[in-house]
Scaffold this motif. Structure first.
Motif, PDB file in Angstrom:
ATOM      1  N   ALA A 128      -7.051   0.907   0.749  1.00 22.09           N
ATOM      2  CA  ALA A 128      -7.515  -0.385   0.236  1.00 22.09           C
ATOM      3  C   ALA A 128      -6.599  -0.873  -0.885  1.00 22.09           C
ATOM      4  O   ALA A 128      -6.242  -2.057  -0.931  1.00 22.09           O
ATOM      5  CB  ALA A 128      -8.959  -0.268  -0.245  1.00 22.09           C
ATOM      6  N   VAL A 129      -6.205   0.027  -1.787  1.00 21.67           N
ATOM      7  CA  VAL A 129      -5.286  -0.351  -2.866  1.00 21.67           C
ATOM      8  C   VAL A 129      -3.962  -0.815  -2.285  1.00 21.67           C
ATOM      9  O   VAL A 129      -3.382  -1.817  -2.721  1.00 21.67           O
ATOM     10  CB  VAL A 129      -5.088   0.838  -3.839  1.00 21.67           C
ATOM     11  CG1 VAL A 129      -3.935   0.590  -4.795  1.00 21.67           C
ATOM     12  CG2 VAL A 129      -6.367   1.108  -4.603  1.00 21.67           C
ATOM     13  N   TYR A 130      -3.456  -0.141  -1.271  1.00 22.60           N
ATOM     14  CA  TYR A 130      -2.198  -0.516  -0.646  1.00 22.60           C
ATOM     15  C   TYR A 130      -2.295  -1.906  -0.025  1.00 22.60           C
ATOM     16  O   TYR A 130      -1.410  -2.741  -0.198  1.00 22.60           O
ATOM     17  CB  TYR A 130      -1.814   0.515   0.425  1.00 22.60           C
ATOM     18  CG  TYR A 130      -0.551   0.158   1.173  1.00 22.60           C
ATOM     19  CD1 TYR A 130       0.694   0.485   0.651  1.00 22.60           C
ATOM     20  CD2 TYR A 130      -0.598  -0.510   2.399  1.00 22.60           C
ATOM     21  CE1 TYR A 130       1.844   0.165   1.315  1.00 22.60           C
ATOM     22  CE2 TYR A 130       0.549  -0.843   3.070  1.00 22.60           C
ATOM     23  CZ  TYR A 130       1.776  -0.514   2.530  1.00 22.60           C
ATOM     24  OH  TYR A 130       2.919  -0.842   3.194  1.00 22.60           O
ATOM     25  N   VAL A 131      -3.390  -2.152   0.716  1.00 19.13           N
ATOM     26  CA  VAL A 131      -3.555  -3.457   1.372  1.00 19.13           C
ATOM     27  C   VAL A 131      -3.687  -4.564   0.335  1.00 19.13           C
ATOM     28  O   VAL A 131      -3.119  -5.651   0.486  1.00 19.13           O
ATOM     29  CB  VAL A 131      -4.764  -3.421   2.336  1.00 19.13           C
ATOM     30  CG1 VAL A 131      -5.127  -4.806   2.824  1.00 19.13           C
ATOM     31  CG2 VAL A 131      -4.475  -2.502   3.511  1.00 19.13           C
ATOM     32  N   VAL A 132      -4.413  -4.341  -0.758  1.00 22.33           N
ATOM     33  CA  VAL A 132      -4.567  -5.354  -1.804  1.00 22.33           C
ATOM     34  C   VAL A 132      -3.219  -5.635  -2.466  1.00 22.33           C
ATOM     35  O   VAL A 132      -2.867  -6.778  -2.727  1.00 22.33           O
ATOM     36  CB  VAL A 132      -5.623  -4.903  -2.840  1.00 22.33           C
ATOM     37  CG1 VAL A 132      -5.576  -5.765  -4.085  1.00 22.33           C
ATOM     38  CG2 VAL A 132      -7.006  -4.924  -2.216  1.00 22.33           C
ATOM     39  N   ILE A 144     -15.330  13.519   0.865  1.00 26.88           N
ATOM     40  CA  ILE A 144     -14.629  13.117  -0.356  1.00 26.88           C
ATOM     41  C   ILE A 144     -13.175  12.762  -0.036  1.00 26.88           C
ATOM     42  O   ILE A 144     -12.654  11.747  -0.512  1.00 26.88           O
ATOM     43  CB  ILE A 144     -14.724  14.222  -1.422  1.00 26.88           C
ATOM     44  CG1 ILE A 144     -16.158  14.333  -1.934  1.00 26.88           C
ATOM     45  CG2 ILE A 144     -13.758  13.960  -2.573  1.00 26.88           C
ATOM     46  CD1 ILE A 144     -16.405  15.551  -2.812  1.00 26.88           C
ATOM     47  N   ALA A 145     -12.515  13.580   0.785  1.00 23.58           N
ATOM     48  CA  ALA A 145     -11.121  13.308   1.157  1.00 23.58           C
ATOM     49  C   ALA A 145     -11.006  11.999   1.920  1.00 23.58           C
ATOM     50  O   ALA A 145     -10.075  11.208   1.686  1.00 23.58           O
ATOM     51  CB  ALA A 145     -10.573  14.462   1.984  1.00 23.58           C
ATOM     52  N   LEU A 146     -11.941  11.712   2.815  1.00 26.99           N
ATOM     53  CA  LEU A 146     -11.910  10.447   3.567  1.00 26.99           C
ATOM     54  C   LEU A 146     -12.126   9.248   2.646  1.00 26.99           C
ATOM     55  O   LEU A 146     -11.483   8.205   2.804  1.00 26.99           O
ATOM     56  CB  LEU A 146     -12.949  10.467   4.685  1.00 26.99           C
ATOM     57  CG  LEU A 146     -12.628  11.378   5.865  1.00 26.99           C
ATOM     58  CD1 LEU A 146     -13.804  11.430   6.830  1.00 26.99           C
ATOM     59  CD2 LEU A 146     -11.373  10.908   6.582  1.00 26.99           C
ATOM     60  N   VAL A 147     -13.018   9.391   1.676  1.00 33.15           N
ATOM     61  CA  VAL A 147     -13.245   8.290   0.718  1.00 33.15           C
ATOM     62  C   VAL A 147     -11.987   8.050  -0.114  1.00 33.15           C
ATOM     63  O   VAL A 147     -11.596   6.893  -0.342  1.00 33.15           O
ATOM     64  CB  VAL A 147     -14.469   8.610  -0.182  1.00 33.15           C
ATOM     65  CG1 VAL A 147     -14.561   7.653  -1.354  1.00 33.15           C
ATOM     66  CG2 VAL A 147     -15.748   8.573   0.641  1.00 33.15           C
ATOM     67  N   ILE A 148     -11.328   9.105  -0.554  1.00 38.20           N
ATOM     68  CA  ILE A 148     -10.091   8.947  -1.330  1.00 38.20           C
ATOM     69  C   ILE A 148      -9.012   8.281  -0.489  1.00 38.20           C
ATOM     70  O   ILE A 148      -8.316   7.367  -0.963  1.00 38.20           O
ATOM     71  CB  ILE A 148      -9.626  10.316  -1.866  1.00 38.20           C
ATOM     72  CG1 ILE A 148     -10.598  10.798  -2.946  1.00 38.20           C
ATOM     73  CG2 ILE A 148      -8.200  10.241  -2.412  1.00 38.20           C
ATOM     74  CD1 ILE A 148     -10.352  12.221  -3.399  1.00 38.20           C
ATOM     75  N   ALA A 204      -9.462   6.268   2.103  1.00 38.31           N
ATOM     76  CA  ALA A 204      -9.855   4.878   2.310  1.00 38.31           C
ATOM     77  C   ALA A 204      -9.576   4.044   1.061  1.00 38.31           C
ATOM     78  O   ALA A 204      -9.099   2.906   1.150  1.00 38.31           O
ATOM     79  CB  ALA A 204     -11.337   4.790   2.686  1.00 38.31           C
ATOM     80  N   ALA A 205      -9.842   4.604  -0.122  1.00 40.17           N
ATOM     81  CA  ALA A 205      -9.563   3.890  -1.366  1.00 40.17           C
ATOM     82  C   ALA A 205      -8.065   3.664  -1.529  1.00 40.17           C
ATOM     83  O   ALA A 205      -7.624   2.569  -1.933  1.00 40.17           O
ATOM     84  CB  ALA A 205     -10.121   4.673  -2.554  1.00 40.17           C
ATOM     85  N   ALA A 206      -7.254   4.669  -1.209  1.00 38.44           N
ATOM     86  CA  ALA A 206      -5.800   4.520  -1.310  1.00 38.44           C
ATOM     87  C   ALA A 206      -5.301   3.454  -0.343  1.00 38.44           C
ATOM     88  O   ALA A 206      -4.428   2.641  -0.691  1.00 38.44           O
ATOM     89  CB  ALA A 206      -5.117   5.857  -1.039  1.00 38.44           C
TER      90      ALA A 206
END
Length: 150
Positions: free
Chosen positions: A134-138, A124-128, A130-132
């Motif tokens: 991805a948001v930063y890169v976008v 769960i921590a790794l998914v969070i 990775a999502a953060a």
């Protein structure tokens, strides 16, 4: 003396042996591990204890300094405690308590239910994370922070 008082003395001796580590627990006895010729002379033994305390204190201080810096701070601190434990009963008791707690924690960590929970929480921590990312890169693109033009 009668048999009852002898039995009480044997029980008391066994309890004292267990408290100092001489019993069937397999732990070494508490107390100084200085060589016998040093223990025989009070002033030499006190000097030995002062030396052991100063060396142990220096190692513990280096370990404390290493906590925020790169290096094995806790290992060095426990090394200093081990130096103190060669001479002081309080340090021997602290090390025994620490060893017992570390062993209990290791056994709990190896419990299959706990391992499954830890794996789920890590995923769960790794998914969070990775999502953060991805948001930063976008939002900001793939620009390194040191190359940001103002």
């Amino acid at each position: 003396m009668n048999a009852e008082s002898d039995e009480r003395q044997e029980v008391a001796a066994a309890a004292a042996g267990a408290a100092t580590g001489d019993g069937a627990t397999g732990e070494p006895a508490l107390g100084s591990r200085a060589p016998q010729f040093i223990k025989r002379h009070r002033s030499l033994h006190v000097s030995w204890q002062v030396g052991v305390f100063i060396v142990g204190l220096a190692v513990v201080i280096v370990g404390i300094i290493m906590l925020p810096l790169p290096g094995p701070g806790w290992v060095v601190i426990f090394g200093g405690m081990a130096i103190w434990a060669t001479e002081f009963v309080w340090a021997q008791l602290v090390l025994r308590w620490t060893k017992r707690k570390v062993t209990e924690a290791a056994q709990r960590a190896l419990d299959p239910r706990v391992r499954k929970r830890n794996i789920i929480l890590t995923t769960i921590a790794l998914v969070i994370c990775a999502a953060a990312m991805a948001v930063y890169v976008v939002k900001f693109g793939l620009v390194m922070p040191w190359k940001i033009e103002e």
